[in-house]
Design a protein around this motif. Structure first.
Motif, PDB file in Angstrom:
ATOM      1  N   MET A  63       0.592  -1.278  -0.130  1.00 27.12           N
ATOM      2  CA  MET A  63      -0.283  -0.267  -0.175  1.00 27.12           C
ATOM      3  C   MET A  63       0.702   1.010  -0.395  1.00 27.12           C
ATOM      4  O   MET A  63       1.824   1.008   0.883  1.00 27.12           O
ATOM      5  N   PHE A  64       0.754   2.184  -1.204  1.00 27.44           N
ATOM      6  CA  PHE A  64       1.351   3.438  -0.247  1.00 27.44           C
ATOM      7  C   PHE A  64       0.395   4.513  -0.715  1.00 27.44           C
ATOM      8  O   PHE A  64      -0.872   4.818  -0.225  1.00 27.44           O
ATOM      9  N   THR A  65       1.001   5.751  -0.622  1.00 31.32           N
ATOM     10  CA  THR A  65       0.321   7.481  -0.481  1.00 31.32           C
ATOM     11  C   THR A  65       0.199   8.147  -1.453  1.00 31.32           C
ATOM     12  O   THR A  65      -0.438   9.124  -1.209  1.00 31.32           O
ATOM     13  N   GLY A  66       0.850   7.880  -2.306  1.00 33.97           N
ATOM     14  CA  GLY A  66       1.246   8.782  -3.518  1.00 33.97           C
ATOM     15  C   GLY A  66       2.353   9.959  -3.320  1.00 33.97           C
ATOM     16  O   GLY A  66       1.789  10.931  -3.927  1.00 33.97           O
ATOM     17  N   ILE A  67       2.613   9.895  -2.429  1.00 36.28           N
ATOM     18  CA  ILE A  67       3.919  11.010  -1.903  1.00 36.28           C
ATOM     19  C   ILE A  67       5.455  10.706  -2.297  1.00 36.28           C
ATOM     20  O   ILE A  67       5.553   9.450  -1.794  1.00 36.28           O
ATOM     21  N   ILE A  68       5.310  11.225  -3.230  1.00 34.00           N
ATOM     22  CA  ILE A  68       6.374  10.774  -4.060  1.00 34.00           C
ATOM     23  C   ILE A  68       7.919  10.849  -3.060  1.00 34.00           C
ATOM     24  O   ILE A  68       8.123  12.466  -2.429  1.00 34.00           O
ATOM     25  N   GLU A  69       8.436   9.818  -3.211  1.00 35.42           N
ATOM     26  CA  GLU A  69       9.899   9.956  -1.701  1.00 35.42           C
ATOM     27  C   GLU A  69      11.286  10.933  -3.175  1.00 35.42           C
ATOM     28  O   GLU A  69      12.247  10.766  -1.964  1.00 35.42           O
ATOM     29  N   GLU A  70      11.643   9.804  -4.315  1.00 32.45           N
ATOM     30  CA  GLU A  70      12.697  10.448  -4.647  1.00 32.45           C
ATOM     31  C   GLU A  70      12.214  10.349  -6.218  1.00 32.45           C
ATOM     32  O   GLU A  70      11.286  10.100  -6.423  1.00 32.45           O
ATOM     33  N   ILE A  71      13.226  11.342  -6.884  1.00 35.63           N
ATOM     34  CA  ILE A  71      13.082  10.995  -8.356  1.00 35.63           C
ATOM     35  C   ILE A  71      14.002  10.234  -8.833  1.00 35.63           C
ATOM     36  O   ILE A  71      14.912  10.479  -8.678  1.00 35.63           O
ATOM     37  N   GLY A  72      14.347   8.952  -9.377  1.00 33.63           N
ATOM     38  CA  GLY A  72      15.359   8.219  -9.692  1.00 33.63           C
ATOM     39  C   GLY A  72      15.855   7.842 -10.926  1.00 33.63           C
ATOM     40  O   GLY A  72      14.870   8.802 -12.004  1.00 33.63           O
ATOM     41  N   LYS A  73      16.185   7.701 -11.244  1.00 33.23           N
ATOM     42  CA  LYS A  73      16.765   7.010 -13.053  1.00 33.23           C
ATOM     43  C   LYS A  73      16.796   5.925 -13.901  1.00 33.23           C
ATOM     44  O   LYS A  73      17.888   5.405 -13.222  1.00 33.23           O
ATOM     45  N   VAL A  74      16.148   5.752 -14.401  1.00 34.92           N
ATOM     46  CA  VAL A  74      16.364   4.322 -15.193  1.00 34.92           C
ATOM     47  C   VAL A  74      17.551   4.024 -15.443  1.00 34.92           C
ATOM     48  O   VAL A  74      18.558   5.321 -16.541  1.00 34.92           O
ATOM     49  N   SER A  75      18.369   3.707 -15.284  1.00 39.16           N
ATOM     50  CA  SER A  75      20.211   2.829 -16.212  1.00 39.16           C
ATOM     51  C   SER A  75      20.239   1.937 -17.231  1.00 39.16           C
ATOM     52  O   SER A  75      20.724   2.087 -17.714  1.00 39.16           O
ATOM     53  N   TYR A  76      19.414   0.927 -16.738  1.00 41.22           N
ATOM     54  CA  TYR A  76      18.899  -0.315 -17.517  1.00 41.22           C
ATOM     55  C   TYR A  76      17.954  -0.814 -18.072  1.00 41.22           C
ATOM     56  O   TYR A  76      17.138  -0.890 -17.189  1.00 41.22           O
ATOM     57  N   ILE A  77      17.554  -1.461 -18.762  1.00 43.51           N
ATOM     58  CA  ILE A  77      15.784  -1.716 -19.336  1.00 43.51           C
ATOM     59  C   ILE A  77      16.656  -3.291 -19.957  1.00 43.51           C
ATOM     60  O   ILE A  77      17.018  -3.071 -21.454  1.00 43.51           O
ATOM     61  N   ALA A  78      16.345  -4.233 -19.322  1.00 44.88           N
ATOM     62  CA  ALA A  78      16.577  -5.593 -20.362  1.00 44.88           C
ATOM     63  C   ALA A  78      14.903  -6.289 -20.660  1.00 44.88           C
ATOM     64  O   ALA A  78      14.258  -6.615 -20.298  1.00 44.88           O
ATOM     65  N   ARG A  79      14.723  -6.355 -21.880  1.00 42.35           N
ATOM     66  CA  ARG A  79      13.601  -6.421 -22.765  1.00 42.35           C
ATOM     67  C   ARG A  79      13.467  -7.579 -22.958  1.00 42.35           C
ATOM     68  O   ARG A  79      14.446  -8.471 -23.576  1.00 42.35           O
ATOM     69  N   GLY A  80      11.859  -8.844 -22.534  1.00 41.38           N
ATOM     70  CA  GLY A  80      11.564  -9.334 -23.154  1.00 41.38           C
ATOM     71  C   GLY A  80      10.567  -9.272 -24.533  1.00 41.38           C
ATOM     72  O   GLY A  80      10.395  -8.385 -25.079  1.00 41.38           O
ATOM     73  N   ALA A  81      10.020 -10.669 -24.750  1.00 42.21           N
ATOM     74  CA  ALA A  81       9.641 -10.593 -24.896  1.00 42.21           C
ATOM     75  C   ALA A  81       7.961  -9.974 -25.387  1.00 42.21           C
ATOM     76  O   ALA A  81       7.756  -9.084 -25.806  1.00 42.21           O
ATOM     77  N   LYS A  82       7.595 -10.049 -23.897  1.00 37.95           N
ATOM     78  CA  LYS A  82       6.329  -9.657 -23.282  1.00 37.95           C
ATOM     79  C   LYS A  82       6.222  -8.990 -22.351  1.00 37.95           C
ATOM     80  O   LYS A  82       5.604  -8.277 -21.603  1.00 37.95           O
ATOM     81  N   SER A  83       8.064  -8.712 -21.377  1.00 38.54           N
ATOM     82  CA  SER A  83       8.380  -8.446 -20.219  1.00 38.54           C
ATOM     83  C   SER A  83       9.805  -7.635 -20.224  1.00 38.54           C
ATOM     84  O   SER A  83      10.008  -7.413 -21.272  1.00 38.54           O
ATOM     85  N   SER A  84       9.691  -6.990 -18.611  1.00 37.39           N
ATOM     86  CA  SER A  84      11.341  -6.810 -19.117  1.00 37.39           C
ATOM     87  C   SER A  84      11.856  -6.481 -17.506  1.00 37.39           C
ATOM     88  O   SER A  84      11.160  -7.081 -16.358  1.00 37.39           O
ATOM     89  N   VAL A  85      12.903  -6.281 -16.890  1.00 36.43           N
ATOM     90  CA  VAL A  85      13.570  -6.118 -16.183  1.00 36.43           C
ATOM     91  C   VAL A  85      14.573  -4.594 -16.142  1.00 36.43           C
ATOM     92  O   VAL A  85      15.165  -4.631 -16.928  1.00 36.43           O
ATOM     93  N   LEU A  86      13.531  -4.215 -14.659  1.00 34.97           N
ATOM     94  CA  LEU A  86      14.341  -2.239 -15.229  1.00 34.97           C
ATOM     95  C   LEU A  86      15.088  -2.859 -13.640  1.00 34.97           C
ATOM     96  O   LEU A  86      14.769  -3.242 -12.454  1.00 34.97           O
TER      97      LEU A  86
END
Length: 214
Positions: free
Chosen positions: A1-24
């Motif tokens: 459960m979350f509250t919608g209060i953002i704690e931090e802005i992160g940055k995507v450093s790598y994406i491993a893409r599969g056929a229909k999924s991915s690993v961030l």
């Protein structure tokens, strides 16, 4: 459960893409504090499970259903994302009840400054707008916001400087897509009101009143 209060802005450093999924792989600092493998972190409003972590990043699997329901599939290396850890039982409830399960996506229509705030207009499909009410809550890319206007095509929110400066929202462009999660209470109430029992009788306001729900 979350509250919608953002704690931090992160940055995507790598994406491993599969056929229909991915690993961030997402670089960050604050949300890694006290976070263990198996914990949940909301990424642009999507609840993801931490599968591994280091001192400055974590990895999470994104399944096909999540790719279809949200805009995580459009992320690229270098993109910034809103991050929030799951709420602690004794924490302050600064936003509203957020499950991290995206209902669908909307499109940014306009940004209009007004004094110290910015009006943001979002075009959304009918099944999203159905649960959007004026002065109610909605989650946009993980951000808890109050709806200031809604009609049968769009809704609007007014973004204060703090929210604009601590999230990715005002970095969006006209035409960009955004993850949306409706107020979970409204969805449950709607389900109850339209549920049919064995006699095909819908639950009515009288029934709820008689049984102590309203």
């Amino acid at each position: 459960m979350f509250t919608g209060i953002i704690e931090e802005i992160g940055k995507v450093s790598y994406i491993a893409r599969g056929a229909k999924s991915s690993v961030l792989t997402i670089r960050c600092r604050t949300v890694l504090e006290d976070t263990k493998v198996g914990d949940s972190i909301a990424v642009n409003g999507v609840c993801l499970t931490v599968t591994s972590k280091s001192e400055d990043s974590f990895q999470a699997d994104v399944m096909a259903e999540t790719m279809n329901r949200s805009m995580l599939g459009t992320l690229r290396s270098g993109d910034e994302v809103n991050l929030e850890r799951a709420m602690e039982a004794g924490g302050r409830f600064g936003g509203h009840i957020v499950s991290g399960h995206i209902d669908g996506c909307g499109t940014v229509v306009s940004f209009v400054p007004e004094d110290n705030a910015v009006w943001v207009t979002i075009k959304a499909p009918d099944y999203i707008l159905k649960y959007v009410i004026e002065k109610g809550s909605i989650t946009m890319d993980g951000i808890s916001l109050t709806v200031a206007y809604v009609d049968d095509k769009v809704f609007k929110v007014s973004v204060i400087p703090h929210t604009g400066g601590h999230t990715t929202l005002l970095g969006k462009k006209i035409g960009d897509m955004i993850n949306l999660e409706n107020d979970i209470i409204g969805k449950y109430v709607d389900k109850l009101m339209h549920w049919e029992d064995k006699e095909k009788q819908g639950i009515t306001v009288d029934f709820l009143s008689q049984n102590g729900f309203v």
